[in-house]
Design a protein around this motif. Sequence first.
Motif, PDB file in Angstrom:
ATOM      1  N   LEU A 331       0.825  -1.212   0.000  1.00 14.03           N
ATOM      2  CA  LEU A 331       0.000   0.000   0.000  1.00 14.03           C
ATOM      3  C   LEU A 331       0.861   1.265   0.000  1.00 14.03           C
ATOM      4  N   PRO A 332       0.448   2.296  -0.614  1.00 17.44           N
ATOM      5  CA  PRO A 332      -0.741   2.377  -1.462  1.00 17.44           C
ATOM      6  C   PRO A 332      -0.512   1.726  -2.831  1.00 17.44           C
ATOM      7  N   VAL A 333      -1.573   1.105  -3.350  1.00 13.70           N
ATOM      8  CA  VAL A 333      -1.475   0.463  -4.670  1.00 13.70           C
ATOM      9  C   VAL A 333      -2.195   1.325  -5.698  1.00 13.70           C
ATOM     10  N   GLU A 334      -1.474   1.657  -6.773  1.00 14.51           N
ATOM     11  CA  GLU A 334      -2.022   2.584  -7.762  1.00 14.51           C
ATOM     12  C   GLU A 334      -3.129   1.949  -8.622  1.00 14.51           C
ATOM     13  N   ASP A 335      -2.930   0.672  -8.907  1.00 13.11           N
ATOM     14  CA  ASP A 335      -3.899   0.007  -9.800  1.00 13.11           C
ATOM     15  C   ASP A 335      -4.277  -1.327  -9.168  1.00 13.11           C
ATOM     16  N   PHE A 336      -5.382  -1.331  -8.451  1.00 11.01           N
ATOM     17  CA  PHE A 336      -5.747  -2.511  -7.650  1.00 11.01           C
ATOM     18  C   PHE A 336      -5.929  -3.775  -8.509  1.00 11.01           C
ATOM     19  N   PHE A 337      -6.709  -3.649  -9.607  1.00 13.42           N
ATOM     20  CA  PHE A 337      -7.019  -4.844 -10.406  1.00 13.42           C
ATOM     21  C   PHE A 337      -5.768  -5.432 -11.065  1.00 13.42           C
ATOM     22  N   SER A 338      -4.841  -4.568 -11.460  1.00 16.05           N
ATOM     23  CA  SER A 338      -3.593  -5.094 -12.041  1.00 16.05           C
ATOM     24  C   SER A 338      -2.767  -5.785 -10.966  1.00 16.05           C
ATOM     25  N   ASN A 378      -9.519   3.090 -17.846  1.00 18.17           N
ATOM     26  CA  ASN A 378      -9.846   1.671 -17.596  1.00 18.17           C
ATOM     27  C   ASN A 378      -8.616   0.810 -17.808  1.00 18.17           C
ATOM     28  N   ILE A 379      -8.636  -0.319 -17.177  1.00 16.92           N
ATOM     29  CA  ILE A 379      -7.580  -1.296 -17.498  1.00 16.92           C
ATOM     30  C   ILE A 379      -8.272  -2.574 -18.019  1.00 16.92           C
ATOM     31  N   SER A 380      -7.476  -3.377 -18.728  1.00 16.31           N
ATOM     32  CA  SER A 380      -8.113  -4.596 -19.277  1.00 16.31           C
ATOM     33  C   SER A 380      -7.314  -5.838 -18.895  1.00 16.31           C
ATOM     34  N   LEU A 381      -8.023  -6.925 -18.779  1.00 15.97           N
ATOM     35  CA  LEU A 381      -7.354  -8.194 -18.471  1.00 15.97           C
ATOM     36  C   LEU A 381      -7.805  -9.230 -19.512  1.00 15.97           C
ATOM     37  N   LEU A 388     -11.628  -8.768 -19.537  1.00 12.49           N
ATOM     38  CA  LEU A 388     -12.350  -7.984 -18.523  1.00 12.49           C
ATOM     39  C   LEU A 388     -11.891  -6.533 -18.635  1.00 12.49           C
ATOM     40  N   ILE A 389     -12.839  -5.638 -18.727  1.00 15.22           N
ATOM     41  CA  ILE A 389     -12.503  -4.204 -18.725  1.00 15.22           C
ATOM     42  C   ILE A 389     -12.906  -3.660 -17.352  1.00 15.22           C
ATOM     43  N   MET A 390     -11.930  -3.103 -16.657  1.00 17.65           N
ATOM     44  CA  MET A 390     -12.230  -2.655 -15.289  1.00 17.65           C
ATOM     45  C   MET A 390     -11.681  -1.247 -15.060  1.00 17.65           C
ATOM     46  N   PRO A 391     -12.314  -0.518 -14.137  1.00 21.38           N
ATOM     47  CA  PRO A 391     -11.791   0.840 -13.849  1.00 21.38           C
ATOM     48  C   PRO A 391     -10.447   0.757 -13.126  1.00 21.38           C
ATOM     49  N   LYS A 392      -9.668   1.786 -13.309  1.00 16.02           N
ATOM     50  CA  LYS A 392      -8.382   1.809 -12.605  1.00 16.02           C
ATOM     51  C   LYS A 392      -8.638   2.384 -11.202  1.00 16.02           C
ATOM     52  N   LEU A 393      -8.386   1.573 -10.204  1.00 16.31           N
ATOM     53  CA  LEU A 393      -8.700   2.005  -8.834  1.00 16.31           C
ATOM     54  C   LEU A 393      -7.437   2.052  -7.988  1.00 16.31           C
ATOM     55  N   LYS A 394      -7.347   3.136  -7.190  1.00 12.66           N
ATOM     56  CA  LYS A 394      -6.197   3.248  -6.286  1.00 12.66           C
ATOM     57  C   LYS A 394      -6.637   2.836  -4.889  1.00 12.66           C
ATOM     58  N   ILE A 395      -5.818   2.096  -4.198  1.00 15.32           N
ATOM     59  CA  ILE A 395      -6.177   1.637  -2.864  1.00 15.32           C
ATOM     60  C   ILE A 395      -5.190   2.242  -1.856  1.00 15.32           C
TER      61      ILE A 395
END
Lengths: 403, 175
Positions: A331-338, A378-381, A388-395
């Motif tokens: 933490l902090p993580v800039e891009d949670f899904f990645s 957005n980021i994609s996987l 999967l297309i997902m929003p870029k979320l910071k945690i």
Amino acid sequence: MFKSEPKTILQFLATHFDLLRQLFDIQVKNEVILKSQVFDTLNEFGSDIENQLFEHKLLVEQNDDYIINEPYFVLFEFILQQFKPLLPEEIEKFGQSIRTLFLHIKEGIHQDKNILLDRIEALAKEIKKFTIAVTNNTMSLLNESRELKANTRKIEYQEKVQKARYLIEFYIKPLNNILDVSHEQSIYNELLLISKYANNKRFDYADEGIRRQFEKLYNLLRQVIKDISQQSIILSNELLPLIDRIRTESEYLQGFHLYLTNGNCYKGIKPPELFTTSRDNPYNPYIFENTKEYFDQFKNEEDVFIEEETDVVEQWIFNKSEYKSQLNSKLPVEDFFSWCKTALSKEKENFNFDNYFMITSLIFEEDYEIHLDKKNRNISLKTDRGELIMPKLKITKKENVSK
Amino acid sequence: MYPNKHKQIVTSLMEGRFITIDESYFDILKENQEFYIEFFNKSFGFELRSNQEFYYLISEETNENTSRDISIFFSILCYELDKDGKNFMDELGFSDFHIDEIIEYILNSTWSDIVKSNKQLYDPDSIRKLVGSTMVKRNIAIKQSDDKYSFTKAYKLFIDFARELIKSELNNANA
């Protein structure tokens, strides 16, 4: 001694030839004629000549059965030209006596004149017998092979092949050896030697009687050698190719047999490849056959069973506290899904979406604050299954969280 | 640029016909064999096969049922001809058969279980159709006058196949 006149006997043979021939055929087939067979034949022809059969010594008793007396049997064989093939051993015995007599003639050439004359005469007699045996044998083998080829007895091919093999092995090949000029020990070569010797002696011997006897022997041999080579030609030009043909055909027949038996033609053996026509127009003259052929392809197909996959699927258990502590340390993580993807792929290279969603569930933990990317990116996987297309979320870590 | 009768040759082969030695197309194919092998391979992915007496095409998908029916037909016919004391190689090569004669051989065969279970052979009409349509179409049989048929050299594909079975079986046994 016969009670009857010779002419009466010959007349008898002529009058009852058909009946006698039937008895002859029975003996050829069965070696002997059973008593009952004699009576049956007499009945069949409505004839009462039983007594004459014995009077003329046509039939002689053998144990409880009968056989046709040898001289008559030979006569029938001769007039019907129907000889039982002689075994090569039987022919070879003439060869033996020819060799022995020739040896004695050479050894005793300057000894007693009378015995020399007798030996030359005996040699000529044996040579004649030998020639007759060979000629009859070639003829009967040829007849047998032709009959076999034409399958007059309507026998199945297995029996035919067996018979052909038998004829080749026990009769034809050995006969070929006897007649083979390139075979040093062949009787044919022996005859050539005798002929050469006789040719020499018919000029070069003091006694005229002996010279004349050699002359006769030489003339006989000229004819015999011609006859024998004729037989040899029949053997190699007709008999061997005939048998060869039976053998080739038998290969085909064995093939058909193998193909047709045990359901092989349906299950076991694939037929030759055949072109499948692909395009057809309704006005094609063979549209019916082509359509039928097309549908026929699906007949006789083997049943298809669908079985459930039995491979053991490796179970993966989400170790929540482990991943949570990993996340906390970053933490902090800039891009949670990645981050989720990176963390998961370290543990499990070929993860699926289910695994992935379990990790992403960490986002619902109370410990974290979530910030949407300011630029709304957005980021994609991408995986094999989809994208999967997902929003870029910071945690980030939430302040004031009670432990 | 293309060999003479190119269209006819291609159409013929693409209809699943055998082109046999007694046809004029055979000589053209033989003269241009390399060309046609490549032509069919590059254009359609088909294999052009040949021997001394006929040419034919092979597709990736094979018409197994028709081939099986024809193989069974020749196996039984030859078998019965032989049993009848006839030289089946000569008969197939040089004789005409009346369709009724063929039907009689097949239906009276000792292989009645196979005949009965085969829809192309189990009654006179089916045999008529197999010989008169399917085999004529592929140039395995030729219709002569008065319901008589002769066979082209293509019959050898189906009987040589049976002979090879024995050879390979012997080889396997010796191996």
